[in-house]
Enzyme design. Sequence first.
Site, PDB file in Angstrom:
ATOM      1  N   SER A 294       0.841  -1.205   0.000  1.00 45.81           N
ATOM      2  CA  SER A 294       0.000   0.000   0.000  1.00 45.81           C
ATOM      3  C   SER A 294       0.872   1.250   0.000  1.00 45.81           C
ATOM      4  O   SER A 294       2.083   1.182   0.235  1.00 45.81           O
ATOM      5  CB  SER A 294      -0.885   0.007   1.250  1.00 45.81           C
ATOM      6  OG  SER A 294      -0.088   0.277   2.389  1.00 45.81           O
ATOM      7  N   LYS A 295       0.231   2.375  -0.232  1.00 47.16           N
ATOM      8  CA  LYS A 295       0.936   3.664  -0.219  1.00 47.16           C
ATOM      9  C   LYS A 295       1.562   3.900   1.157  1.00 47.16           C
ATOM     10  O   LYS A 295       2.641   4.467   1.278  1.00 47.16           O
ATOM     11  CB  LYS A 295      -0.049   4.774  -0.580  1.00 47.16           C
ATOM     12  CG  LYS A 295       0.578   6.150  -0.608  1.00 47.16           C
ATOM     13  CD  LYS A 295      -0.446   7.209  -0.921  1.00 47.16           C
ATOM     14  CE  LYS A 295       0.002   8.602  -0.635  1.00 47.16           C
ATOM     15  NZ  LYS A 295       0.816   8.817   0.535  1.00 47.16           N
ATOM     16  N   ARG A 296       0.857   3.414   2.207  1.00 47.84           N
ATOM     17  CA  ARG A 296       1.361   3.592   3.567  1.00 47.84           C
ATOM     18  C   ARG A 296       2.739   2.928   3.736  1.00 47.84           C
ATOM     19  O   ARG A 296       3.600   3.446   4.424  1.00 47.84           O
ATOM     20  CB  ARG A 296       0.365   3.010   4.570  1.00 47.84           C
ATOM     21  CG  ARG A 296       0.323   3.798   5.873  1.00 47.84           C
ATOM     22  CD  ARG A 296      -0.810   3.364   6.785  1.00 47.84           C
ATOM     23  NE  ARG A 296      -2.121   3.716   6.275  1.00 47.84           N
ATOM     24  CZ  ARG A 296      -3.081   2.810   5.984  1.00 47.84           C
ATOM     25  NH1 ARG A 296      -2.866   1.539   6.158  1.00 47.84           N
ATOM     26  NH2 ARG A 296      -4.242   3.210   5.529  1.00 47.84           N
TER      27      ARG A 296
ATOM     28  N   ASP B 172       5.306   5.257   2.259  1.00 47.63           N
ATOM     29  CA  ASP B 172       5.550   6.414   3.140  1.00 47.63           C
ATOM     30  C   ASP B 172       6.395   6.002   4.349  1.00 47.63           C
ATOM     31  O   ASP B 172       7.288   6.726   4.779  1.00 47.63           O
ATOM     32  CB  ASP B 172       4.216   7.003   3.633  1.00 47.63           C
ATOM     33  CG  ASP B 172       3.411   7.616   2.486  1.00 47.63           C
ATOM     34  OD1 ASP B 172       4.015   7.846   1.415  1.00 47.63           O
ATOM     35  OD2 ASP B 172       2.206   7.849   2.648  1.00 47.63           O
TER      36      ASP B 172
ATOM     37  N   SER C 137       2.314  12.987  -3.174  1.00 47.04           N
ATOM     38  CA  SER C 137       2.937  11.673  -2.998  1.00 47.04           C
ATOM     39  C   SER C 137       4.094  11.536  -3.972  1.00 47.04           C
ATOM     40  O   SER C 137       4.000  11.960  -5.126  1.00 47.04           O
ATOM     41  CB  SER C 137       1.918  10.565  -3.278  1.00 47.04           C
ATOM     42  OG  SER C 137       0.789  10.738  -2.459  1.00 47.04           O
TER      43      SER C 137
END
Length: 505
Positions: free
Chosen positions: A262-264, A267, A287
């Site tokens: 996921s994007k998380r 990050d 992002s």
Amino acid sequence: MSERKVRVRFAPSPTGALHIGGVRTALYNYLFARQHGGDLIFRIEDTDSNRFVPGAEEYIIESFKWLGIKFDEGVSFGGNYGPYRQSERRDIYKKYVQVLLDSGKAYIAFDTPEELDAKRKEIPNFQYDASTRLSMRNSLSMSKEEVDALIAEGKQYVVRFKIEPNEDVHVNDIIRGDVVINSSILDDKVLYKSADELPTYHLANIVDDHLMEVTHVIRGEEWLPSAPLHVLLYRAFGWADTMPEFAHLPLLLKPDGNGKLSKRDGDRLGFPVFPLEWHDPKTGEVSSGYRESGYLPEAVINFLALLGWNPGNDQEIMSLDELVKLFDLHRCSKAGAKFDYEKARWFNHEYIIMKDDKELAELFMPVIKEHGIDVPMETVVTVVGLMKGRVSFVKELWDTCKFFFVAPEEYDEKTVKKRWKEDSAKCMTELADLLESLDDFSLTHQEEVVMKWIEDMGYHTGNIMNAFRLTLVGEGKGPHMFDISSVLGKEETVRRMRRAVEVLK
């Protein structure tokens, strides 16, 4: 199925940035199409108007342009099977909804969200299917007059697919083999909503794939549960003989722990999950993207190709053309692929080494200019050639080789302690005089003269070279010494040496 021309599609929804998993799906479709001399279609699935995000479609197109994945037809590419945007195909879908209603393969349902909620509370694990549909408000449990009256009144309704219970549905999957699912676990899916006069994903997808003559559906594993429904829909329309072949790709997994990437994760661990930087128009959040992070598109392609597929040998570095030759869906794994972002850096490093020095110099030039340095392109080309093996990204070149463009202001203490001997100042003065006297300052001539001088004087080569490096670089790093001095030129080399002697004594 008679031999038809291979036609595959990539069909994203314009609901935000393109996830790197979507890029891999598009890449596999591209490789498959090119290998079989087929077509790759770009279709936009925008039937869910609530989730539409402005700028997303343009972003997706720009991403593929940067990556070098070319489409043959579709939104913004033209073609004979349009329109390629689902919101522009309303009337087409309506016609096919009617076909299913007329043949008794679908029915109209009037249940309100509140009524459905009440049913879910009343019956644990409630499913709208053969066992419950006659207790609901639909055209199977009501008279034709009642149904017509409600429609005339403007009551909102949905059209549901009528699934016959207890039938084994076979999905022939290129990667997973024969997947068998019993129809009793499927519910009567909604195919059309009168509220917005638009079909759901399931119906639009089947109709589009059929009308656009799609031969293979290559998509993520997350769509596998809907495959049996799609098989049943093809049959309901009488299109079984032109049903595409399915291939459900393995999931991209988190680099650590379990679950989907996921994007998380990006990050948290500091790597991009989008091809380009994305500015969210709703939240204003920015992002990171692979392009802006300094990845070369060909490195990203190579890295992604090997997430869930292997060429059957140990080869890792492959150009797009080589990937087209080697690609085989049968060599895709069923298990998910861990997203190893360190490996992505490694690929970028390898591609930087392979890249033409002039091309790299053009990418590096803006960085040099940002630091207020004006230097001829040929010098930058030479420096990049000497130093590119030491970096993973073009932007790292500055820290690695700024000493070629900026004289050291200070000298690294540790290196001074270790490398600057008692006689270093005397030796460096002599060497500066020697270099200043040379008419031919080419690399080979310098090296010849200096090495002979060291031998004649009985000096220690290591001591001389280490001190020489310190005077030009300010620390103990960098390529071959005469590479450095020949790039700097005689005047700058001697100037730096004399200053170091003055400062370090």
